[in-house]
Motif scaffolding. Sequence first.
Motif, PDB file in Angstrom:
ATOM      1  N   ILE A   1      42.868  -9.797   9.930  1.00 29.62           N
ATOM      2  CA  ILE A   1      42.042  -9.212  10.905  1.00 29.62           C
ATOM      3  C   ILE A   1      41.168  -8.275  10.322  1.00 29.62           C
ATOM      4  CG2 ILE A   1      42.396  -7.478  12.906  1.00 29.62           C
ATOM      5  CD1 ILE A   1      45.118  -8.484  13.206  1.00 29.62           C
ATOM      6  N   ILE A   2      41.411  -7.649   9.329  1.00 29.85           N
ATOM      7  CA  ILE A   2      40.647  -6.519   8.556  1.00 29.85           C
ATOM      8  C   ILE A   2      39.543  -7.654   7.904  1.00 29.85           C
ATOM      9  CG2 ILE A   2      40.550  -5.456   6.399  1.00 29.85           C
ATOM     10  CD1 ILE A   2      43.224  -4.173   7.111  1.00 29.85           C
ATOM     11  N   ARG A   3      39.754  -8.682   7.464  1.00 30.72           N
ATOM     12  CA  ARG A   3      38.934  -9.708   6.862  1.00 30.72           C
ATOM     13  C   ARG A   3      37.756  -9.959   7.909  1.00 30.72           C
ATOM     14  NH1 ARG A   3      38.705 -12.780   2.167  1.00 30.72           N
ATOM     15  NH2 ARG A   3      40.761 -12.264   1.803  1.00 30.72           N
ATOM     16  N   GLU A   4      38.410 -10.299   9.034  1.00 33.98           N
ATOM     17  CA  GLU A   4      37.541 -10.550  10.346  1.00 33.98           C
ATOM     18  C   GLU A   4      36.291  -9.465  10.433  1.00 33.98           C
ATOM     19  OE1 GLU A   4      36.418 -13.241  11.572  1.00 33.98           O
ATOM     20  OE2 GLU A   4      35.801 -12.445  13.575  1.00 33.98           O
ATOM     21  N   TYR A   5      37.246  -8.286  10.453  1.00 32.58           N
ATOM     22  CA  TYR A   5      36.072  -7.095  10.702  1.00 32.58           C
ATOM     23  C   TYR A   5      35.192  -6.998   9.741  1.00 32.58           C
ATOM     24  CZ  TYR A   5      34.527  -2.360  10.830  1.00 32.58           C
ATOM     25  OH  TYR A   5      33.753  -1.371  10.665  1.00 32.58           O
ATOM     26  N   ILE A   6      35.580  -7.219   8.392  1.00 31.85           N
ATOM     27  CA  ILE A   6      34.406  -6.908   7.393  1.00 31.85           C
ATOM     28  C   ILE A   6      33.524  -7.986   7.352  1.00 31.85           C
ATOM     29  CG2 ILE A   6      34.248  -7.168   4.924  1.00 31.85           C
ATOM     30  CD1 ILE A   6      36.934  -6.134   4.397  1.00 31.85           C
TER      31      ILE A   6
ATOM     32  N   GLU B   1      37.972   4.876  -8.425  1.00 33.63           N
ATOM     33  CA  GLU B   1      38.252   3.922  -9.546  1.00 33.63           C
ATOM     34  C   GLU B   1      39.786   3.529  -9.351  1.00 33.63           C
ATOM     35  OE1 GLU B   1      36.459   6.849 -10.189  1.00 33.63           O
ATOM     36  OE2 GLU B   1      34.558   5.819  -9.728  1.00 33.63           O
ATOM     37  N   MET B   2      40.513   4.508  -9.155  1.00 32.16           N
ATOM     38  CA  MET B   2      42.140   4.321  -9.255  1.00 32.16           C
ATOM     39  C   MET B   2      42.710   3.437  -8.359  1.00 32.16           C
ATOM     40  SD  MET B   2      44.515   7.445  -9.091  1.00 32.16           S
ATOM     41  CE  MET B   2      46.510   7.575  -8.737  1.00 32.16           C
ATOM     42  N   VAL B   3      41.825   3.649  -6.933  1.00 33.95           N
ATOM     43  CA  VAL B   3      42.276   2.868  -5.686  1.00 33.95           C
ATOM     44  C   VAL B   3      41.864   1.416  -6.287  1.00 33.95           C
ATOM     45  CG1 VAL B   3      41.738   2.224  -3.200  1.00 33.95           C
ATOM     46  CG2 VAL B   3      41.999   4.759  -4.050  1.00 33.95           C
ATOM     47  N   GLU B   4      40.812   0.922  -6.553  1.00 30.36           N
ATOM     48  CA  GLU B   4      40.383  -0.087  -6.847  1.00 30.36           C
ATOM     49  C   GLU B   4      41.084  -0.847  -7.958  1.00 30.36           C
ATOM     50  OE1 GLU B   4      35.994  -0.366  -7.354  1.00 30.36           O
ATOM     51  OE2 GLU B   4      35.934  -2.458  -7.409  1.00 30.36           O
ATOM     52  N   ALA B   5      41.295  -0.100  -8.843  1.00 28.67           N
ATOM     53  CA  ALA B   5      42.076  -0.869  -9.875  1.00 28.67           C
ATOM     54  C   ALA B   5      43.620  -1.077  -9.652  1.00 28.67           C
ATOM     55  CB  ALA B   5      42.206   0.290 -11.146  1.00 28.67           C
ATOM     56  N   SER B   6      44.337  -0.364  -8.339  1.00 29.59           N
ATOM     57  CA  SER B   6      45.538  -0.654  -8.059  1.00 29.59           C
ATOM     58  C   SER B   6      45.465  -1.953  -7.572  1.00 29.59           C
ATOM     59  CB  SER B   6      45.822   0.188  -6.805  1.00 29.59           C
ATOM     60  OG  SER B   6      45.245  -0.074  -5.817  1.00 29.59           O
ATOM     61  N   PRO B   7      46.889  -2.543  -7.817  1.00 33.35           N
ATOM     62  CA  PRO B   7      47.211  -4.025  -7.644  1.00 33.35           C
ATOM     63  C   PRO B   7      46.666  -4.658  -5.908  1.00 33.35           C
ATOM     64  CG  PRO B   7      48.962  -3.102  -8.460  1.00 33.35           C
ATOM     65  CD  PRO B   7      48.114  -1.943  -8.034  1.00 33.35           C
ATOM     66  N   MET B   8      46.029  -5.657  -5.946  1.00 36.42           N
ATOM     67  CA  MET B   8      45.903  -6.211  -4.739  1.00 36.42           C
ATOM     68  C   MET B   8      47.275  -6.744  -4.090  1.00 36.42           C
ATOM     69  SD  MET B   8      43.229  -6.923  -2.788  1.00 36.42           S
ATOM     70  CE  MET B   8      41.643  -6.996  -3.342  1.00 36.42           C
ATOM     71  N   LEU B   9      47.587  -6.423  -3.136  1.00 39.07           N
ATOM     72  CA  LEU B   9      49.025  -7.008  -2.328  1.00 39.07           C
ATOM     73  C   LEU B   9      48.444  -8.136  -1.329  1.00 39.07           C
ATOM     74  CD1 LEU B   9      50.517  -3.848  -1.389  1.00 39.07           C
ATOM     75  CD2 LEU B   9      50.831  -5.261  -3.585  1.00 39.07           C
ATOM     76  N   TRP B  10      47.851  -7.897  -0.335  1.00 42.90           N
ATOM     77  CA  TRP B  10      47.091  -8.648   0.594  1.00 42.90           C
ATOM     78  C   TRP B  10      45.713  -8.651   0.837  1.00 42.90           C
ATOM     79  CZ3 TRP B  10      50.369  -4.625   1.780  1.00 42.90           C
ATOM     80  CH2 TRP B  10      52.015  -4.750   2.094  1.00 42.90           C
ATOM     81  N   ASP B  11      45.085  -9.558  -0.071  1.00 46.50           N
ATOM     82  CA  ASP B  11      43.602  -9.311  -0.197  1.00 46.50           C
ATOM     83  C   ASP B  11      42.985  -9.406   1.082  1.00 46.50           C
ATOM     84  OD1 ASP B  11      40.983  -9.738  -0.771  1.00 46.50           O
ATOM     85  OD2 ASP B  11      41.418 -11.020  -2.487  1.00 46.50           O
ATOM     86  N   PRO B  12      42.063  -8.365   1.561  1.00 44.11           N
ATOM     87  CA  PRO B  12      41.421  -7.446   0.824  1.00 44.11           C
ATOM     88  C   PRO B  12      42.188  -6.197   0.645  1.00 44.11           C
ATOM     89  CG  PRO B  12      40.602  -7.217   3.007  1.00 44.11           C
ATOM     90  CD  PRO B  12      41.686  -8.463   3.123  1.00 44.11           C
TER      91      PRO B  12
ATOM     92  N   ARG C   1      42.364 -13.338  22.647  1.00 43.49           N
ATOM     93  CA  ARG C   1      42.674 -11.860  22.331  1.00 43.49           C
ATOM     94  C   ARG C   1      41.684 -11.394  21.474  1.00 43.49           C
ATOM     95  NH1 ARG C   1      47.108  -8.593  19.244  1.00 43.49           N
ATOM     96  NH2 ARG C   1      46.528  -6.787  19.961  1.00 43.49           N
ATOM     97  N   GLU C   2      41.119 -10.277  21.419  1.00 44.18           N
ATOM     98  CA  GLU C   2      40.229  -9.683  20.603  1.00 44.18           C
ATOM     99  C   GLU C   2      41.362  -8.728  19.607  1.00 44.18           C
ATOM    100  OE1 GLU C   2      37.032  -9.196  19.368  1.00 44.18           O
ATOM    101  OE2 GLU C   2      37.933  -7.748  18.041  1.00 44.18           O
ATOM    102  N   GLN C   3      41.252  -9.266  18.304  1.00 42.97           N
ATOM    103  CA  GLN C   3      42.183  -8.711  17.555  1.00 42.97           C
ATOM    104  C   GLN C   3      41.687  -7.391  16.667  1.00 42.97           C
ATOM    105  OE1 GLN C   3      45.828 -10.840  16.001  1.00 42.97           O
ATOM    106  NE2 GLN C   3      44.417 -12.607  15.951  1.00 42.97           N
ATOM    107  N   VAL C   4      40.316  -7.511  16.515  1.00 41.39           N
ATOM    108  CA  VAL C   4      39.845  -6.594  15.602  1.00 41.39           C
ATOM    109  C   VAL C   4      39.650  -5.277  16.385  1.00 41.39           C
ATOM    110  CG1 VAL C   4      37.723  -5.909  14.533  1.00 41.39           C
ATOM    111  CG2 VAL C   4      38.504  -8.463  14.169  1.00 41.39           C
TER     112      VAL C   4
END
Lengths: 387, 352, 324
Positions: free
Chosen positions: A146-151, A188-199, A248-251
């Motif tokens: 849903i976040i990906r669709e928002y982006i 930088e710290m957040v960006e370097a943290s492991p990707m869990l559920w891209d994005p 349904r509008e999920q975003v």
Amino acid sequence: MAELAAVVGIGQTKYQTKRIDVSIAGLVREAAMNALNDAGLVWDDIDAVILGKAPDMFEGVVMPELYLTDALGCNGKPMIRVHTAGSVGGSTAIVAASHVQSGVFKRVLTVTFEKQSESNAMWALSNPQPFSPHLNAGAGGYFAPIIREYIRRSNAPYDAGIKVAVKDRLHALKNPLAHLQLKDISMEMVEASPMLWDPLRFLESCPSSDGACAMVIAHEDLVDESPGKPAWIQGAAMRSEPTMYAGREQVSPHAGRDCAKDVYAQAGITDPRKDFDCAEVYVPFSWYEPMWLENLGFAEPGKGWELTMSGATSLDEGGDIPWNCSGGVLSSNAIGASGMIRFAEAARQVRGSAEDHQVEGAKKALGHAYGGGAQFYAMWVVGSEKH
Amino acid sequence: MQDVAIVSFVQSDCVRYAGAQNEVELIMPVVQAALKEAGLSSVQDVDFTCSGSCDYQQGAAFAFVAGVDALGAVPPIKESHVEMDAAWALYESWLKIQMGQAESALIYGFGKSSPGELSNVLSLQLDPYYLAPLGVDTISLAAMQARSLLEAGEVSEADLAEVVVNSRANAKNNPHAQLSGDFTVDQLLAEPEMVSPLRKHDCCPISDGAAAMVICTVEKAKAMGKPYAVIKGIDHRIETHHVTLRDLSRSPSVEIAAEKAGVHDAPVDVAEIYAPFSHQEIIVKRALGLDDSVVINPSGGVLAGHLFMASGLSRVGEVAKRIIAGEYKRGVAHATSGPCLQQNMILVLESM
Amino acid sequence: MSLENGSATGQQVEVLSQKFTLGFTYTRSTGPIVGRFLSSLRDGKMVGVKGSDGRVIVPPVEYDPVTAEALIEFVDVADTGEVVNWCWVAKPTEHHPLSHPFAWGMIKLDGADTPILHAIDTQGDASQMKTGMKVRVRWIDQAQGNIKDIVCFEPGDSSSGNIPRHDFEEPVVMMDAPTYLDYNYTAGNATARYLHQIRKGKIVGQKAPGGEFVYVPPRGSCPATGVATTEEVECADVATVESFTIVHIPIPGNPIKPPYVVANLLADGADVSFIHLLSEVDNDAVEIGMRVKAVWKPEEEWGYAMDNIRFWKPLDTESDKGGQ
């Protein structure tokens, strides 16, 4: 017509991964005692207890209000247990308020909690069921698409989520109760943290916490019996819609928009960004800040991320509409309590009792919670004045 | 407090095993029928909806989320849920009407107990340090409660059997009942004990099903032109969780709730008591101060069919529909939760 | 006010059931009061707490049942006492502490004012059980700091003497509480009809009579209207990616290794998306709007489950791409 009610006492525990120093009862008791003390009251002053939490599987205690009545001084009194998924903390506050606003009760205690360390959040929220594929994707796996669709729709820059993750953790450093205290937090710290559920990265997701939050809500007639300033409840609303339906509008879910409209009308809010001094909004995954900014009318559709990126929602950057000054769900997440923490933190702001994360002179604040597949909503508006 | 009208009540049959019906499929028919009986076409016509259910019955978190699928909640509705018997959902709805935020409400409760073993599920209601690890089950606790009553010498095993005889006989007129028929006290006492001193028939059956109700302000009920029953009083109370610290032969929480709900303000014609065990009917009846002139459980009560999480709402509905039908003028409904009647709700209903 | 079960659920279908266990080994922190009791048990001692009215309560409760005061004054009591209430369990279950017939009892220990609830073993003989009888604790050999350190009570008016004595330095602060419940899940009517079609390798969605929306998978109703989905509509095993996420957490027991793609897929002919795996595609090449087709398991492995489809992969031909 509804009677006037106000929050006259607030109590929370410290939120942390494991509270191994207390029993389940000890945890809720701690928040309840803190709320009573804040309100300058004793057990006999309380007419009823309204308890909320998310699924009973977290602690493996079925209908735990039965076991918790002794810890909450409720014996011989009415006890009710609310469960509306992730929004439950907010819904419970609203049900508690209705006990007083109906004129039936003069003063009630409401408590929400989760002791997530007794089991495991991923398991307790979605234990495998027959005939259903179990993809182990969890809540993050549900919300990430849903976040990906928002982006995609909003053309938001990739780091808008990272910005929220940093901002809320900076806020948490001003709130000693917050679970995550990440002194070195940075983009930088957040960006370097492991990707869990891209994005979504690890540091863009909420932690799993033990904790409890409690409030005492009093009728207008009794507000003066408590020493602190009251937070007047100027509006409260709930909305629900099904998880999956065609179209349904999920975003930006319909139920969220309707709920906001309802609570704004009750509280006389016409321009939320201007009329509120701050907001505590349920943001368990970083990107939900820009998404809710739009859903709640703080920004035009597609423009929520611009507000975030501009620093408008940051206390540290002197933003005009700080969101989640407490650190939010991204910094503390005892699921059943998380919604009530939003409601209580909004109340702390208008009572002027938010200490280091106080928005100076806050007069009106929004408390927001959502749950399920972003389908259950609970919101309230609290103010330093009655109306 | 203002009077609130009950304008419709519908429940499904109590069946041991609902087979290929999930929660949504159990809820849809009763919700649709309750709305229709109230003269409403959809959930969009009420101001508030509230339900009661228990995740552990089916063994999955968020059972109530599926419930929303049964309603037609598009556009979104004002909705809430209690992890309690739906009688408490009725209470929450009643508060909403009292505060003027709703003029009408739909309440429903549902339970599909057949997938699990209810007695083991309820064992997890107990103190998580001292009792749940031992596997203490609710039938055994009820059996000790029955013994406390029997050993006080005021009640005999025949009195317990009499409760069952009346339940089964009354249930003959209840098409939704799971157990009914003509029995004698001697017949029942000849049965072996299951968890002594309780016999199998002293314990309620376990049922799948759902129930739904529509309530509204009296003004709205009048405008709708529908017959209704009036909620004159409603109150609920809880007691200590520690069964070993209670006098199990009494129910102080029922006594307080009855007083607050105004049970004693006028004569009572009928009462529906949520007693999953025969002896509990006697305890509640005494705590309510009802004499033998009062008709008890004309539906058969939960000994004839037990929709766990909806049985309390059903007790209210059973009294309401008899008042609406003109059979009685004033009735009492009781709902309970927890081991050995730990938590209790009392309603007083009257004719319009 | 009458209604038959199932009157609105449409066609009848063969019932599909499957057993599962809801289980977890909960780890409970005890807090100081419960912890003190469990620590005492581990040392073979019984202890109570003094209530606000002076009563000695065993096992200790954290809060007074009347005044709600936090209780803190501990009192030693005996491991012998008198039965004040009991019931006889003729057919123990696997959840019970004893496998042969036994009694549950409320036992007032010598020195206590309120009873403790536990099992009483009379070797299966119900006739030995009497209110007022004297019993004593039967201790476990290897105490752990758990209520089960008391195996049960047994008839006897003096202590068994078989009391575990250990010198533990640390008090009990945690206890394991493994909790397992067995269920037999039965699929609803709509789900069962859908699964019967999946068993045959077909994706057959459902819609409400007169409704316009086709649901895959159906859950019983059109959630927008609350009407049962009694009509069936066959959909293609070709779908469009509505959105997706790349998951970096492994699925236990699944051969697909992270990072893998979980997508919201809208099957051709359906109006609501479902979640499934995408594979045989570079994760970076997955796009919203991408066209994909089902990769089925071999027919002999088909069951009543959506994982008859192993995963979905992009449509091969150029002309198929581009979405609907």
